[in-house]
Design an enzyme around this catalytic site. Structure first.
Site, short mmCIF file in Angstrom:
data_model
loop_
_atom_site.label_atom_id
_atom_site.label_comp_id
_atom_site.label_asym_id
_atom_site.label_seq_id
_atom_site.Cartn_x
_atom_site.Cartn_y
_atom_site.Cartn_z
N GLU A 56 0.86 -1.18 0.00
CA GLU A 56 0.00 0.00 0.00
C GLU A 56 0.90 1.24 0.00
O GLU A 56 1.75 1.40 0.88
CB GLU A 56 -0.88 0.02 1.25
CG GLU A 56 -1.92 -1.09 1.27
CD GLU A 56 -2.75 -1.12 2.54
OE1 GLU A 56 -3.76 -1.84 2.56
OE2 GLU A 56 -2.38 -0.41 3.52
N ASP A 87 -5.40 8.34 11.21
CA ASP A 87 -4.04 7.94 11.54
C ASP A 87 -3.57 8.48 12.89
O ASP A 87 -3.88 9.62 13.27
CB ASP A 87 -3.08 8.41 10.44
CG ASP A 87 -3.22 7.58 9.19
OD1 ASP A 87 -2.80 6.41 9.22
OD2 ASP A 87 -3.78 8.08 8.19
#
Length: 283
Positions: free
Chosen positions: A52, A63
């Site tokens: 990814e 995140d």
């Protein structure tokens, strides 16, 4: 055009070998684009099955601190969508590993969904995962993605009801990404004790491979998840290693060491899991 079904082919190959996929996540441009290019090749050499590539973004709501800093470093290095596509286009002369464009919808929206999907497929990407774009609102991206042969990968959470998981699975292709915690990305000391039960439940509503991410940071954790899921996704632990080794210039070796250890542990765990069944069949 992207190679047809490169993600599907990789999972089929791994299933035949009795292995789970290892999917590292790295932020493009962290700490610079040349290191990212070298990292992709090193990760593949050390056992990564898919990769990814994160698109730097200024407001990464899903995140935690490690990936937030990585995304900020990528922004500082000028890792725009155009730069990432150009790098992948060059990389395709050296590797056929499945590559997933991973990011938030804002940069994709501003680039243009039609244009992005055509350019991503031409560069050699195989799939797109947009963290903050639910399936109900993804039509503008889904149509050109399908038209260009790109898999659209969606997230599922521990709190996702089974009926909704079934609906999301119907919209997805490639694999499903199960977020193992209710929270942001980040290395964690312990895994969800209900993970196995969640995997069994999800397999009752889809035939797609299921990858598990968020919180996996050690070879031991990767091995444990590999006995329950079809893929293990590792991100924050890699971002922390890149941060620690950026100045010494040995990022590919440091990250490659972790990825290699994870893949070895995952293979061993799957072999051990199969061993009793094999012994019983001999008896």
């Amino acid at each position: 055009m992207a190679a047809a079904h490169r993600i599907k082919g990789k999972f089929r190959e791994l299933r035949a070998r009795g292995e789970a996929a290892l999917i590292p996540f790295i932020v493009a441009g962290d700490p610079d684009m040349d290191t990212t290019r070298r990292l992709v090749l090193e990760l593949e050499a050390r056992g990564a099955d898919l990769i990814e590539l994160g698109v730097p973004f200024s407001d990464p709501m899903a995140d935690g601190p490690a990936n937030q800093r990585a995304l900020a470093r990528g922004l500082g290095a000028g890792a725009s969508l155009a730069a990432i596509l150009s790098m992948v286009s060059e990389l395709r002369a050296q590797t056929q590993i499945p590559l997933i464009l991973f990011g938030y919808y804002n940069p994709i929206f501003h680039y243009g969904c039609e244009r992005l999907c055509a350019d991503a497929a031409r560069a050699g990407f195989d799939g797109i995962l947009t963290v903050d774009l639910p399936p109900e609102e993804s039509g503008e991206l889904k149509r050109p993605a399908r038209a260009n042969g790109l898999d659209l990968i969606y997230l599922l959470a521990p709190t996702t009801p089974l009926d909704r998981s079934r609906a999301i699975a119907r919209s997805a292709s490639g694999f499903l990404y199960y977020v193992s915690v209710t929270g942001v990305t980040g290395a964690r000391a312990h895994l969800d004790t209900d993970l196995g039960a969640h995997m069994r439940e999800l397999r009752s509503v889809t035939d797609l491979p299921i990858g598990v991410g968020f919180g996996i940071s050690t070879p031991e954790q990767a091995a444990e998840v590999a006995t329950m899921a079809d893929a293990v996704v590792v991100g924050s632990a890699i971002s922390l290693l890149i941060e620690a080794h950026a100045k010494s210039g040995d990022v590919p070796q440091a990250v490659g060491g972790l990825v290699g250890a994870m893949k070895d542990a995952m293979k061993l765990a799957r072999r051990v899991e199969r061993a009793p069944a094999a012994e019983n069949s001999d008896g």
